[in-house]
Write a protein that holds these residues in place. Structure first.
Motif, short mmCIF file in Angstrom:
data_model
loop_
_atom_site.label_atom_id
_atom_site.label_comp_id
_atom_site.label_asym_id
_atom_site.label_seq_id
_atom_site.Cartn_x
_atom_site.Cartn_y
_atom_site.Cartn_z
N LYS A 201 7.75 18.37 -2.78
CA LYS A 201 6.31 18.11 -2.86
C LYS A 201 5.50 19.34 -2.48
O LYS A 201 5.75 19.96 -1.45
N ARG A 202 4.53 19.64 -3.32
CA ARG A 202 3.59 20.72 -3.04
C ARG A 202 2.16 20.20 -2.89
O ARG A 202 1.37 20.73 -2.11
N PHE A 203 1.81 19.19 -3.67
CA PHE A 203 0.46 18.64 -3.64
C PHE A 203 0.53 17.11 -3.59
O PHE A 203 1.57 16.52 -3.85
N LYS A 204 -0.59 16.49 -3.28
CA LYS A 204 -0.66 15.05 -3.09
C LYS A 204 -1.64 14.42 -4.08
O LYS A 204 -2.70 14.97 -4.36
N LYS A 205 -1.26 13.24 -4.57
CA LYS A 205 -2.19 12.42 -5.35
C LYS A 205 -2.57 11.19 -4.53
O LYS A 205 -1.75 10.66 -3.77
N ASN A 206 -3.81 10.77 -4.69
CA ASN A 206 -4.23 9.54 -4.03
C ASN A 206 -3.75 8.35 -4.84
O ASN A 206 -3.84 8.34 -6.07
N ILE A 207 -3.21 7.35 -4.16
CA ILE A 207 -2.70 6.17 -4.84
C ILE A 207 -3.42 4.93 -4.33
O ILE A 207 -3.95 4.91 -3.21
N LYS A 208 -3.43 3.89 -5.15
CA LYS A 208 -4.02 2.62 -4.77
C LYS A 208 -2.92 1.68 -4.30
O LYS A 208 -1.94 1.46 -5.01
N ARG A 209 -3.07 1.13 -3.11
CA ARG A 209 -2.10 0.18 -2.57
C ARG A 209 -2.63 -1.24 -2.69
O ARG A 209 -3.85 -1.47 -2.61
N LEU A 210 -1.72 -2.19 -2.86
CA LEU A 210 -2.11 -3.60 -2.94
C LEU A 210 -2.31 -4.20 -1.56
O LEU A 210 -3.10 -5.12 -1.38
N LEU A 211 -1.58 -3.69 -0.57
CA LEU A 211 -1.63 -4.21 0.80
C LEU A 211 -2.12 -3.11 1.72
O LEU A 211 -1.50 -2.07 1.83
N GLU A 212 -3.21 -3.34 2.40
CA GLU A 212 -3.68 -2.37 3.39
C GLU A 212 -4.41 -3.10 4.49
O GLU A 212 -5.19 -4.01 4.24
N GLY A 213 -4.14 -2.68 5.72
CA GLY A 213 -4.81 -3.28 6.87
C GLY A 213 -4.25 -4.66 7.18
O GLY A 213 -3.22 -5.08 6.67
N GLU A 214 -4.93 -5.40 8.04
CA GLU A 214 -4.49 -6.73 8.43
C GLU A 214 -4.90 -7.73 7.35
O GLU A 214 -6.02 -7.71 6.86
N LEU A 215 -3.97 -8.60 6.99
CA LEU A 215 -4.18 -9.52 5.89
C LEU A 215 -4.13 -10.96 6.38
O LEU A 215 -3.08 -11.44 6.80
N ASP A 216 -5.27 -11.65 6.35
CA ASP A 216 -5.32 -13.05 6.77
C ASP A 216 -4.71 -13.94 5.70
O ASP A 216 -4.59 -13.56 4.53
N LEU A 217 -4.32 -15.15 6.12
CA LEU A 217 -3.78 -16.12 5.18
C LEU A 217 -4.91 -16.59 4.26
O LEU A 217 -5.91 -17.13 4.72
N PRO A 218 -4.78 -16.38 2.93
CA PRO A 218 -5.86 -16.77 2.01
C PRO A 218 -6.09 -18.28 2.06
O PRO A 218 -5.13 -19.06 2.06
N HIS A 219 -7.37 -18.71 2.10
CA HIS A 219 -7.66 -20.13 2.11
C HIS A 219 -9.08 -20.39 1.59
O HIS A 219 -9.94 -19.49 1.62
N GLU A 220 -9.31 -21.61 1.10
CA GLU A 220 -10.61 -22.05 0.64
C GLU A 220 -10.80 -23.50 1.07
O GLU A 220 -9.86 -24.29 1.03
#
Length: 314
Positions: A201-220
């Protein structure tokens, strides 16, 4: 510590993690550099690496339960505390569980090349995976690929070169790896040559992650449920951008106070199957991700909970 607890300790259940990317220094209890092997098979290579140099932390990623069982036995027999294994798709795992500039080396030994075009989605080295490598590897960190297929190595070399973030060494024939795997022994017995590709690796690309930070249980929360609509949800399919949601089935408890909706969903090629609960509360109904059948809280999972709630209330 008995053998059972030791074996449990060597495999991290990534669906129980509270925050992503994973803080590996806390998992291992030190700040040693990370080396990741993708597709460790019987675990011979990774275990021998960990035995030879305990100044690194080692992580193995596999999709085979059998392979995970084999390597855990080897980890226990050698009393190693510098290996963690992950049972997961490598493209998803490397992107979601490792932060930027955190991995010293990624090792891939004798992967299946999936040469037929109809199997192309199974190939490890695609554009997005190489982007992930450019993100999670340290600057000057490297990917090493060993294969018996020169055409495959050449194709991967071209992909790394086209990416623009890597310095790629010319493919070289190798006599043997530092530690022989069962696949290497098999290829040797068949008289096949082995080739090594190194991309640094010489350079970096920014990537999009699906999971980041604390994730609460989805609810409605909804006020009432249209029971006719509940049964008619089976077969519902919804596609949004890079997400797909499909309702597979609906199960009812005898008392009629709880329902389970079986859902299939896909985020950018990553597939999950899980259940959504519809539960009678004191006031109204709660629609939430079932917390027993584990699923990652990806955008499609959140959308599934939201979609089911809207459909039932409407």
């Amino acid at each position: 510590m008995n053998s059972y607890s030791f074996l449990q300790k060597s495999q991290i259940n990534t669906k129980d993690v509270k925050s992503y990317p994973i803080e590996w220094n806390k998992v291992f209890g030190n700040s040693n550099k990370l080396i990741v092997e993708i597709g460790f098979g019987g675990g011979e290579f990774l275990v021998n690496l960990a035995k030879e140099n305990n100044k690194y932390n080692y992580i193995g990623i596999e999709t085979s339960l059998t392979s995970c069982s084999k390597i855990k036995s080897k980890i226990f027999q050698n009393n190693l505390n510098n290996i963690q294994i992950i049972l997961e798709d490598a493209k998803f795992a490397l992107r979601e569980f490792f932060c930027d500039n955190s991995v010293n080396k990624v090792i891939v030994n004798f992967p299946c090349p999936w040469p037929k075009s109809k199997h192309s989605k199974n190939r490890l080295f695609d554009e997005k995976f190489i982007d992930t490598l450019s993100s999670v590897l340290e600057v000057d960190g490297e990917l090493t690929l060993t294969t018996d297929d020169f055409v495959y190595a050449s194709d991967v070399e071209e992909k790394f070169t086209s990416n623009g973030c890597f310095e790629v060494k010319n493919i070289a024939e190798v006599q043997q790896l530092p530690f022989k795997t069962r696949y290497e022994k098999k290829w040797e017995s068949e008289g096949r040559k082995k080739y090594l590709l190194i991309a640094r690796k010489r350079f970096k690309k920014n990537i999009k992650r699906l999971l980041e930070g604390e994730l609460d249980l989805p609810h409605e929360k909804i006020k009432k449920v249209d029971f006719d609509k509940l049964q008619s949800l089976v077969g519902l399919k919804k596609s949004i951008s890079n997400m797909v949601i499909v309702i597979k089935d609906v199960y009812t408890k005898i008392d009629g106070l709880e329902y389970l909706v079986k859902v299939y969903s896909e985020d950018e090629g990553y597939i999950q199957s899980y259940f959504v609960n519809v539960i009678r509360m004191r006031e109204g109904w709660l629609v939430k991700l079932d917390d027993i059948a584990k699923a990652y809280r990806t955008p499609s999972v959140k959308e599934a909970v939201n979609t089911i709630a809207k459909e039932l209330e409407n």
